[in-house]
Each structure stands twice: as C-alpha cells, then as structure tokens.
Write a protein that holds these residues in place. Structure first.
Motif, PDB file in Angstrom:
ATOM      1  N   HIS A   7       0.841  -1.202   0.000  1.00 38.86           N
ATOM      2  CA  HIS A   7       0.000   0.000   0.000  1.00 38.86           C
ATOM      3  C   HIS A   7       0.873   1.248   0.000  1.00 38.86           C
ATOM      4  N   VAL A   8       0.443   2.253  -0.714  1.00 42.74           N
ATOM      5  CA  VAL A   8       1.131   3.555  -0.706  1.00 42.74           C
ATOM      6  C   VAL A   8       0.082   4.650  -0.535  1.00 42.74           C
ATOM      7  N   GLU A   9       0.349   5.522   0.429  1.00 39.57           N
ATOM      8  CA  GLU A   9      -0.530   6.681   0.629  1.00 39.57           C
ATOM      9  C   GLU A   9       0.272   7.944   0.311  1.00 39.57           C
ATOM     10  N   VAL A  10      -0.314   8.817  -0.471  1.00 39.03           N
ATOM     11  CA  VAL A  10       0.363  10.071  -0.828  1.00 39.03           C
ATOM     12  C   VAL A  10      -0.538  11.225  -0.431  1.00 39.03           C
ATOM     13  N   ASP A  11       0.021  12.221   0.274  1.00 38.07           N
ATOM     14  CA  ASP A  11      -0.770  13.430   0.511  1.00 38.07           C
ATOM     15  C   ASP A  11       0.088  14.660   0.302  1.00 38.07           C
ATOM     16  N   CYS A  12      -0.581  15.782   0.260  1.00 43.13           N
ATOM     17  CA  CYS A  12       0.121  17.039  -0.038  1.00 43.13           C
ATOM     18  C   CYS A  12       0.182  17.924   1.200  1.00 43.13           C
ATOM     19  N   CYS A  13       0.158  17.286   2.406  1.00 38.91           N
ATOM     20  CA  CYS A  13       0.068  18.074   3.637  1.00 38.91           C
ATOM     21  C   CYS A  13       1.426  18.506   4.182  1.00 38.91           C
ATOM     22  N   GLY A  14       2.521  18.047   3.596  1.00 43.01           N
ATOM     23  CA  GLY A  14       3.826  18.323   4.194  1.00 43.01           C
ATOM     24  C   GLY A  14       4.475  19.583   3.658  1.00 43.01           C
ATOM     25  N   THR A  15       5.669  19.873   4.204  1.00 39.92           N
ATOM     26  CA  THR A  15       6.429  21.025   3.731  1.00 39.92           C
ATOM     27  C   THR A  15       7.664  20.570   2.966  1.00 39.92           C
ATOM     28  N   GLU A  16       7.953  19.258   3.015  1.00 39.75           N
ATOM     29  CA  GLU A  16       9.038  18.715   2.190  1.00 39.75           C
ATOM     30  C   GLU A  16       8.673  17.310   1.746  1.00 39.75           C
ATOM     31  N   PHE A  17       9.447  16.796   0.784  1.00 39.45           N
ATOM     32  CA  PHE A  17       9.168  15.458   0.256  1.00 39.45           C
ATOM     33  C   PHE A  17       9.668  14.418   1.255  1.00 39.45           C
ATOM     34  N   THR A  18       8.758  13.582   1.734  1.00 38.43           N
ATOM     35  CA  THR A  18       9.165  12.576   2.727  1.00 38.43           C
ATOM     36  C   THR A  18       8.616  11.204   2.371  1.00 38.43           C
ATOM     37  N   ASN A  29       7.699   7.846   4.693  1.00 44.12           N
ATOM     38  CA  ASN A  29       7.557   7.305   6.056  1.00 44.12           C
ATOM     39  C   ASN A  29       8.215   8.221   7.089  1.00 44.12           C
ATOM     40  N   GLY A  30       8.083   9.517   6.872  1.00 41.40           N
ATOM     41  CA  GLY A  30       8.564  10.510   7.839  1.00 41.40           C
ATOM     42  C   GLY A  30       9.986  10.970   7.602  1.00 41.40           C
ATOM     43  N   PHE A  31      10.735  10.295   6.720  1.00 35.97           N
ATOM     44  CA  PHE A  31      12.118  10.692   6.446  1.00 35.97           C
ATOM     45  C   PHE A  31      12.195  11.421   5.102  1.00 35.97           C
ATOM     46  N   ARG A  32      13.132  12.368   5.001  1.00 41.97           N
ATOM     47  CA  ARG A  32      13.270  13.078   3.733  1.00 41.97           C
ATOM     48  C   ARG A  32      13.591  12.074   2.622  1.00 41.97           C
ATOM     49  N   ILE A  33      12.938  12.215   1.488  1.00 43.61           N
ATOM     50  CA  ILE A  33      13.122  11.246   0.391  1.00 43.61           C
ATOM     51  C   ILE A  33      14.586  11.264  -0.067  1.00 43.61           C
ATOM     52  N   HIS A  34      15.129  10.049  -0.319  1.00 44.44           N
ATOM     53  CA  HIS A  34      16.566   9.940  -0.600  1.00 44.44           C
ATOM     54  C   HIS A  34      16.775   8.840  -1.632  1.00 44.44           C
ATOM     55  N   ASP A  35      17.626   9.137  -2.649  1.00 44.06           N
ATOM     56  CA  ASP A  35      17.744   8.143  -3.733  1.00 44.06           C
ATOM     57  C   ASP A  35      18.337   6.822  -3.271  1.00 44.06           C
ATOM     58  N   ARG A  36      19.131   6.847  -2.186  1.00 46.47           N
ATOM     59  CA  ARG A  36      19.741   5.598  -1.715  1.00 46.47           C
ATOM     60  C   ARG A  36      18.696   4.652  -1.123  1.00 46.47           C
ATOM     61  N   PHE A  37      17.688   5.223  -0.463  1.00 46.86           N
ATOM     62  CA  PHE A  37      16.709   4.379   0.237  1.00 46.86           C
ATOM     63  C   PHE A  37      15.381   4.283  -0.503  1.00 46.86           C
ATOM     64  N   ILE A  89       4.855  10.569   1.461  1.00 44.87           N
ATOM     65  CA  ILE A  89       4.523   9.208   1.018  1.00 44.87           C
ATOM     66  C   ILE A  89       4.637   8.277   2.223  1.00 44.87           C
ATOM     67  N   GLN A  90       3.610   7.471   2.411  1.00 49.47           N
ATOM     68  CA  GLN A  90       3.659   6.424   3.448  1.00 49.47           C
ATOM     69  C   GLN A  90       3.562   5.094   2.726  1.00 49.47           C
ATOM     70  N   THR A  91       4.411   4.143   3.108  1.00 49.21           N
ATOM     71  CA  THR A  91       4.337   2.838   2.442  1.00 49.21           C
ATOM     72  C   THR A  91       4.092   1.751   3.471  1.00 49.21           C
ATOM     73  N   GLU A  92       3.387   0.735   3.039  1.00 46.40           N
ATOM     74  CA  GLU A  92       3.257  -0.453   3.876  1.00 46.40           C
ATOM     75  C   GLU A  92       3.436  -1.659   2.962  1.00 46.40           C
TER      76      GLU A  92
END
Ligand code: MEV
Length: 350
Positions: free
Chosen positions: A41-52, A54-62, A82-85
């Motif tokens: 499952h993936v949940e996407v919302d536009c409520c944040g102030t940066e791209f994250t 699961n709570g961490f800043r999005i990073h190409d390594r992970f 983005i939240q993933t399960e």
C-alpha cells in the motif's frame, strides 16, 4: 474550495510470481505471470512542507523507485508525503519493487486525475526501468492488471488471451522496444513460494544475462528454450493439466540454470520441494541470483515445512490476486471502512 493540502490518495498493488519466461521476456520471448495475494500500500498526501517517505526526507539511496516516480510525475514545487506499507517481501523475486512502483504511481495518477490503467502500466514501467536500468514490463503490468497475464514483444504478440495494452520503452540513443500484454485465465492455484533469503537484484541479473547472451550461444539457446516452454504451458494451464505444467516448471528451471541465474540457496529449496511427495514441479521465479522459487504441489503444508527445514522462508500464496486498487482509508483502518475501487477509474480526489 479544494486546496492542494486536501489532496490524498491511497493505492495498493499486488506482488507477482512469474510462472514461465523470466529473463527470456527481456529478449522478446513470451512470459506468463500471475498476481499474488500479497499487497503493498502507498498513501500520498500534499500536507507536508518537504518530500518525505515514512517521515524521512526522500533519498535516492533508500527510496530509489519512489524518487524516480516523483521526479517523472510530480511537480517539484508541491511537496508530497509518502507512506508505504509493504506486504511483498523485498528483493525476493516476487515483485516487491513493481508493487511499490505501481501503488505509488497509482496514487500519483489519482492526484493528477489520470485514470487509464494502460497509462498507469506505461508510467510504472518507465519508473521501474528508469530506476533499475533494464528489464521488461512483466512485473509492473502484472501488478497493474492483477490476475494472470501473457506478455511478449509487440511484433510477435502472445496471441493467447485478450489484449490489455502495449507498453513501450523509448529512450534517447536506445532502440525503441514495445511489448503487448494480454489477459489470460489462470486456474485457481495455491503455490508455495520459498524465499532463499539471498537478496537477488533484478538490475544485476538482467545485466549479467545480457553480457552472457552476447558472448554465449548456449545462453541464447536456453533463452529460446524458455520461450518454447512458455508457449507449451499456455494450453496446459488452460486444461488444468497440472502434472504436465509441473514437468514444464522443472524444464524451465533447468533452462534458467543454463542461463546462469540459479543460486545454490535457491537450488536447495527446489530440491527440498521436489523431494516432498505430492510436488508436481518447482522452479526459481523472478530474476534469480538468490530470491525465490515456487512449487506446484498437492501438499502445500508439507512443502512449506520442507522449504523451512532447508533454510528458506515459505509462503503459501494464492495466484490471481486483484490488480491495482484505490482505497478510502489506509490499511489497518477498520476494514468495513476500506472500500476498494478495483481497477476502475479513480473517483475525484477528495
Ligand atoms: C524479474 O521479475 C523478471 C525478469 O525477466 C526481468 C524483467 O522482465 O524485467 C528477470
């Protein structure tokens, strides 16, 4: 009036088992694949102030697949969270990256008001291939379509089912390639997947086979053999001749061994499954180099126990799970509230 911060989409997509044709499909031969009942499952919302993620800043390594999806589909001015399960074991050959990619692209498409499944399958393939640098649309189209699919090069389409869509790869400096995806009926089957625990990377295995196929006629012949085995499997699956299907699985496994993608840890599990009475066939599934095998058996519990005893992790999976779905609530929320919009056009985002 609706603002960006009100936007949210939840999407899920299944894992897959390649029944026949992995690696050969990259060279234009046909493959047959089925969605499983494991889902991400993936949940996407536009409520944040940066791209994250699961709570961490999005990073190409992970978050390489998610970052590619965002870069290809989303305007960088509007941050998304983005939240993933993940319900599909990672790097196991059962389609975890395709499930993640399709679920993320599905959520982004919904936010963008794009509703065609063929468009989603194309976008998801572009993201997956853009991330891993090779391969066919088998995994992403299976995760999008669900059920069973046949896939082959578009100039020699499978011709065994109802056409769903074409998916192309177009990239500057590379030859254009296109595959045709067809819906096939697969019987109600429960198979046992054995994960060796050795992480097999699809990009590495695809590159390794490309190198071997350039140099070695034995490898090219083995890929062509896999194509023939796949074609033979279609009527046998339709006729539910599982004894003959199992025998073809054993042949396909031997051909994949010749291609060079088998792994000792996977071979152990294949041997353990075959040594269990009631097993009709067993083969590696997916990219190999580790990852998983699956067995067709009359005694799933006994085979699962044998796989565990041989050092693997066994999952009994039902083939033919639904494809991409959109949901009103995240997984784990009261199930009565979760309404799946199975493979239909996404409703307006609310
Ligand atoms: C990976 O699940 C299947 C491969 O055939 C690669 C691909 O088709 O993208 C090995």
């Amino acid at each position: 009036m609706q603002g960006l911060s009100d936007l949210r989409a939840i999407c899920s997509a299944p894992g897959k088992v390649i029944l026949f044709g992995e690696h050969a499909v990259v060279y234009g031969h046909p493959a047959l694949a089925a969605a499983t009942d494991q889902r991400t499952h993936v949940e996407v919302d536009c409520c944040g102030t940066e791209f994250t993620v699961n709570g961490f800043r999005i990073h190409d390594r992970f978050h390489s697949y998610l970052l590619t999806a965002v870069n290809q589909l989303w305007d960088r001015k509007d941050p998304i969270r983005i939240q993933t399960e993940g319900g599909v074991p990672s790097a196991s050959g059962t389609g975890s990256s395709a499930a993640l990619t399709v679920a993320c692209v599905g959520a982004l498409h919904r936010l963008l008001g794009r509703s065609e499944l063929a468009d989603l399958a194309q976008s998801a393939f572009r993201v997956e291939r853009g991330t891993q640098g090779g391969g066919s649309p088998t995994d992403t189209s299976t995760a999008t379509a669900g059920g069973g699919i046949a896939i082959s090069r578009s100039d020699e389409p499978p011709g065994v089912g109802t056409k769903l869509w074409d998916v192309a790869w177009e990239h500057e400096g590379e030859e254009r390639r296109s595959w045709t995806v067809e819906r096939i009926d697969i019987p109600d089957l429960t198979v046992v997947v054995g994960n060796s625990g050795v992480k097999g990377r699809t990009d590495e295995q695809v590159a390794k086979v490309a190198h071997a196929a350039r140099k070695n006629a034995v490898v090219r012949d083995a890929l062509a053999d896999i194509g023939r085995i796949t074609r033979q499997a279609v009527p046998l699956l339709r006729a539910k001749d599982f004894v003959a299907v199992g025998a073809l699985m054993d042949k396909a496994h031997a051909a994949l061994h010749m291609v060079g993608v088998n792994h000792p840890a996977v071979e152990q599990l294949v041997k353990a499954a075959r040594a269990t009475p009631g097993t009709l066939g067993a083969k590696l599934t997916g990219a190999g180099g580790g990852g998983s095998m699956f067995a067709l058996t009359e005694r799933p519990q006994a085979v699962a126990a044998a796989i565990q005893a041989a050092g693997g992790t066994a999952y009994t999976v039902k083939l033919g799970g639904p494809g991409v779905q959109w949901h009103d609530t995240p997984p784990g929320a009261t199930s009565s509230a979760a309404s799946a919009a199975a493979a239909g056009p996404p409703a307006t985002v609310s």
